[in-house]
Design an enzyme around this catalytic site. Sequence first.
Site, PDB file in Angstrom:
ATOM      1  N   HIS A   1       0.824  -1.209   0.000  1.00  0.00           N
ATOM      2  CA  HIS A   1       0.000   0.000   0.000  1.00  0.00           C
ATOM      3  C   HIS A   1       0.859   1.261   0.000  1.00  0.00           C
ATOM      4  O   HIS A   1       0.571   2.237  -0.713  1.00  0.00           O
ATOM      5  CB  HIS A   1      -0.930  -0.002   1.222  1.00  0.00           C
ATOM      6  CG  HIS A   1      -2.170  -0.812   1.016  1.00  0.00           C
ATOM      7  ND1 HIS A   1      -3.178  -0.413   0.170  1.00  0.00           N
ATOM      8  CD2 HIS A   1      -2.547  -2.018   1.536  1.00  0.00           C
ATOM      9  CE1 HIS A   1      -4.154  -1.315   0.180  1.00  0.00           C
ATOM     10  NE2 HIS A   1      -3.794  -2.305   0.997  1.00  0.00           N
TER      11      HIS A   1
ATOM     12  N   ARG B   1      -5.367 -18.341 -16.428  1.00  0.00           N
ATOM     13  CA  ARG B   1      -5.178 -17.123 -17.222  1.00  0.00           C
ATOM     14  C   ARG B   1      -3.801 -17.089 -17.869  1.00  0.00           C
ATOM     15  O   ARG B   1      -3.641 -16.539 -18.969  1.00  0.00           O
ATOM     16  CB  ARG B   1      -5.367 -15.901 -16.344  1.00  0.00           C
ATOM     17  CG  ARG B   1      -6.834 -15.597 -16.062  1.00  0.00           C
ATOM     18  CD  ARG B   1      -7.017 -14.275 -15.381  1.00  0.00           C
ATOM     19  NE  ARG B   1      -8.423 -13.908 -15.310  1.00  0.00           N
ATOM     20  CZ  ARG B   1      -8.884 -12.821 -14.721  1.00  0.00           C
ATOM     21  NH1 ARG B   1      -8.023 -11.980 -14.141  1.00  0.00           N
ATOM     22  NH2 ARG B   1     -10.165 -12.560 -14.697  1.00  0.00           N
ATOM     23  N   ASN B   2      -2.824 -17.640 -17.213  1.00  0.00           N
ATOM     24  CA  ASN B   2      -1.498 -17.733 -17.810  1.00  0.00           C
ATOM     25  C   ASN B   2      -1.558 -18.574 -19.085  1.00  0.00           C
ATOM     26  O   ASN B   2      -0.954 -18.221 -20.114  1.00  0.00           O
ATOM     27  CB  ASN B   2      -0.524 -18.348 -16.809  1.00  0.00           C
ATOM     28  CG  ASN B   2       0.907 -18.366 -17.302  1.00  0.00           C
ATOM     29  OD1 ASN B   2       1.573 -17.355 -17.317  1.00  0.00           O
ATOM     30  ND2 ASN B   2       1.382 -19.541 -17.693  1.00  0.00           N
ATOM     31  N   ALA B   3      -2.313 -19.704 -19.026  1.00  0.00           N
ATOM     32  CA  ALA B   3      -2.442 -20.553 -20.215  1.00  0.00           C
ATOM     33  C   ALA B   3      -3.233 -19.848 -21.317  1.00  0.00           C
ATOM     34  O   ALA B   3      -2.893 -19.949 -22.506  1.00  0.00           O
ATOM     35  CB  ALA B   3      -3.115 -21.871 -19.829  1.00  0.00           C
TER      36      ALA B   3
END
Length: 462
Positions: free
Chosen positions: A254, A364-366
Amino acid sequence: MKLPKITSLYGRIFAIFWFTMFLVVLVVLALPHFDPRKSRDIDPPHYEQMLQIRDRAEQIFASAPDLASVLMSLEGRSHRGDDKNKLSLFITDLDGNILTSERRPDFSFKALRNFTTTIENPNNPQQKLYGKMMISGPLPVRLANQDYFLYIGTRWGEPPNFLLQLFDHPFRLLLAVMLVSTPLLLWLAWALSQPARRLERAAQRVAKGVFEIDPELEKGTSEFRQAGASFNQMVEAVNMMISRQQRLLSDISHELRSPLTRLRMAQALANRKLGDSPDLARIDTEAQRLEQMIGKLLELSSVQVDSHLNREAQPLSSLCDALLEDSQFEAEQMGKILTVTDVPERLMTCHPELLMSALENIIRNAIHYGKHQIQVSLQAKGDVLLLQVEDDGDGVPEDELDSIFRPFYRVSTARDRHSGGAGLGLAIAENAIRQHQGSIRAARSALGGLLVEVTLPLLSEP
């Protein structure tokens, strides 16, 4: 030296040892008293039967002229008796001398002669086993107007031969006592080992990442109570340390956003004053990458805070269905095909947000690196879930397959050359899978790209 307390492990082992020794000695000393070959008092039922036999003999031979005829009749009855239920009656004078009509040096008379020598009080009848004959007596009897003693011999069919062998061989008797006492010793050993087993199971849970305090550990002997209390304190300390570390990572992420925001604002003002330039474009690109890294760190820290404490049992369908639907929609938008097998109907203990973040990063990487096709397979093999995600992209070199799960690692091939990724997606996935006592590995896919294989424990089927 202080005496051991019974509440301590040392004291209980000491007490159990001597209690067992006491039982063994007690049995060894008590069993010989049950040996029928030793003189013993006559049981009341047997004594009543003897009185009835004595009274019957007095009635039968009440009119006998002399003792010789009585003896001949008794010996004749003994010869005609059934071997299995043979009843022999013997007469002695008041001094214990055996009276017989003939010389009979057989076993029964030898046994009777030995038995009469052991009688100390004629008013206290005894019985003793000789071979297979039980001799009981004496009983006062009146025959031919004279007082005598009556001895009764009966066929003896018990105890079993093996019990007599135990009495004759002390080593066998001791071995039998040890065998009989073994279940008791096993039960006592099991009872003493339970606290150690509870401590072992608690240590295994901690090794799997489940940091739970177990009040049962603080039961049992004083040593195990102290060890259990110390173990629970250690678990509390580990929980606090992990929580502080995760919150520190979240706070740092943060705090990094503030100077990054000021940097982006300064870069925008410079663009207005100086116009577009390669240097400013480079600054903007690196600032975007830094923002992506901070975003991933925030994602990681947000799902990890107290993730080791907040575990719950969830069906796989509730965990995966929405994620797989969103992934298929995302693949379609990019012109790619994502195929998914049926989700097994099983339960899993997990931190849902953390685990879903890991699976989302892998899928999602694939999707990102696959060219046209992505395959997601879920199979339940026993109490283990096997998840395989494959793509038909450029893949990863063999020598870098083990490195892609390291934080900030960038693959040297075209797969990662223009992606702009921060190198944290698979690292986050690997960390989350490991926290769920699972494993993850990478290999070459049959489609030509990358295969990521995940194994996770499932709850046992009822």
